[in-house]
Design an enzyme around this catalytic site. Structure first.
Site, PDB file in Angstrom:
ATOM      1  CE  LYS A  50      -4.599  -1.027   0.071  1.00  0.00           C
ATOM      2  NZ  LYS A  50      -5.550  -0.834  -0.758  1.00  0.00           N
ATOM      3  CB  SER A 303      -0.415  -8.094  -0.913  1.00  0.00           C
ATOM      4  OG  SER A 303      -1.436  -8.818  -0.204  1.00  0.00           O
TER       5      SER A 303
END
Length: 504
Positions: A50, A303
């Site tokens: 992110k 992720s």
């Protein structure tokens, strides 16, 4: 697509993010018969990809916009990415987080310099408050996924994937929450390497992009599963939907057990612990890879790794089921001396992982048993056939959520003479007054006959409740459930309930 490739190539992410390694997963590659490569976005400074999108968005702001400051609503990785990026640029960052946010994440955002505002019982409440603050204080809103600059920042992962592996690539598996990462990587890879299959992956209980693709437009989900909270998005973004519809080959969904098995694979290979959302794409790879009809490596993205420690117990419990190395069975045996010994002899030298029993009146007894598997589904079928041939009734509960979440901890709870009991599973929001709201909505003549609660470090607790409701009042009870608004499942006819918790 060309516009996005240009944005991706000109992105500013490397002023803050790092180029993460692409690791070969040796044992998994050997097991699957194909080279499996894992992109280690869990190694970013905020332990999540992110940061890429957040930093690129802030870097593209004008000086006047930076002076105004930024705001976002988040309870997770986006919040940390915005706070980290804002601190690097000397920009004010207001982060609105719901009251259910775990304290570890709140403190992480504060350490990164974010001004934390706690508001609302759920993410949507926090988002609406953030939008109001945005207007009132003239701040710049930073969307977690549905923004071209955020999408482009996440797309830099695609640059690295193609540069880090020069050999044939059969497929890249992309995790999807709102769709920013999948859209960005797909735009870049599809432009340069149209031969590579691009597969989106979502949890079965939070498949907002698949729902959008099926409907032809973004649509809200009625319920969103909360285990993989980093990808638990109720509705796909407009722009991410447009790109994913155009660029992805397909979207597959994975179960909680499959995600847990993928977390274990990542740990076995890296000794790092991925958060559930961080292991979604590898879970999809494991499920889908056998369908690929082309040679080459397959890639997944780790992720994120912002895992609450108290969730590890749940992951460990479910991982073996997800990788088909444990069977959970309900077995009927005679209620007589020597029955246990005879049952264990039938199983031979197999490892027993769990054995639950409580004496009950009658000629037969019910046991809840876990058995370690070394040959997956085929061995489970062999065991069931063996037990049935030995005269035992067997119910396979390996994929039974009621059994895995509650019954295994409640064996021995059967009672006699209990009339009109209905059994429901609920997901209760972890906030003050949630249980009280449930209890106050019950009529005084609806008796709670069973209650079991579990929490796995998330913002929802899992509750099993037995409630005595006469048949002529079922319509009123259904209305109560709808007004309550909590996710719920009727388990009254579940075989695990009949075996271990139902009335005698």
């Amino acid at each position: 697509m060309q516009d996005y490739v240009r944005r991706i190539l000109n992105s500013a992410v490397y002023e803050a993010a790092i180029e993460t390694p692409l690791d070969r997963m040796g044992p998994l590659s050997e097991r699957l018969g194909r080279e499996v490569l894992l992109k280690r976005e869990d190694l970013q400074p905020v332990f999540s990809f992110k940061l890429r999108g957040a930093y690129n968005k802030l870097a593209r702001l004008t000086d006047a916009e930076k002076q105004r400051g930024v705001i976002c609503a988040s309870a997770g990785n986006h919040a940390q990415g915005v706070a980290y990026s804002a601190r690097r640029m000397g920009v004010r960052a207001v982060i609105v987080m719901p009251t259910t946010t775990p304290s570890i994440k709140v403190e992480a955002v504060k350490r990164l310099g974010g001004e934390v505002v706690i508001h609302g019982d759920a993410f949507d409440d926090a988002r609406l408050h953030a939008m109001a603050l945005c207007d009132r204080e003239n701040l710049v809103f930073v969307h977690p996924y549905d923004d071209p600059e955020v999408i482009a920042g996440q797309g830099t992962i695609g640059i690295e994937l193609l540069r880090q592996h020069s050999g044939p690539i059969a497929a890249i598996y992309l995790p999807i929450g709102g769709g920013g990462l999948a859209a960005g990587v797909a735009a870049y890879v599809r432009f340069l390497r149209p031969d590579i299959r691009l597969i989106g992956v979502e949890p079965e209980d939070a498949a907002s992009m698949k729902a959008a693709l099926d409907a032809g437009r973004p649509v809200p989900l009625n319920e969103v599963g909360i285990f993989a909270d980093g990808v638990a998005v109720r509705q796909a973004g407009d722009e991410t939907f447009r790109l994913c519809r155009e660029l992805l080959d397909e979207v597959v969904t994975v179960s909680t057990d499959e995600i847990c098995a993928a977390i274990k694979d990542i740990f076995d290979h890296t000794r790092s612990i991925a958060e559930p959302a961080g292991a979604v794409s590898l879970a999809g790879l494991r499920r889908h890879v056998e369908t690929l009809d082309r040679p080459g490596a397959v890639m997944a993205i780790a992720s994120g790794a912002n895992m609450n420690f108290d969730r590890l117990r749940h992951v460990a419990e479910r991982a073996e089921i997800g990788e088909h190395s444990e069977a959970l069975l309900g077995v009927t045996i005679p209620e007589q001396p020597g029955a246990y010994r005879a049952f264990i002899r039938l199983l031979g030298g197999r490892t027993i992982t769990e054995f639950n029993y409580r004496i009950a009146p009658g000629a037969s007894a019910q046991i809840f048993v876990g058995v370690r598997l070394t040959r997956g589904e085929a061995e489970k079928r062999e065991i069931i056939d063996l037990l049935r041939a030995g005269g035992h009734a067997v119910v396979d509960m390996t994929d039974n959520e009621l059994a895995k979440l509650h019954v295994r901890y409640m064996v021995g709870g059967r009672v006699g003479g209990l009339a009109e009991e209905m059994l429901y599973r609920f997901e209760f929001p972890e906030r003050p007054g949630a249980l009280l709201r449930f209890l106050e909505g019950l009529r005084s003549d609806w008796n709670i006959s069973l209650f079991h609660y579990r929490n796995h470090g998330s913002d929802f607790g899992r509750v099993l409740a037995g409630i005595q409701v006469p048949p002529d009042e079922r319509a009123a009870f259904d209305a109560f459930l709808q007004d309550l608004g909590y996710a719920h499942w009727d388990e009254t006819n579940n075989p695990a309930y009949a075996l271990f918790l139902g009335t005698r």
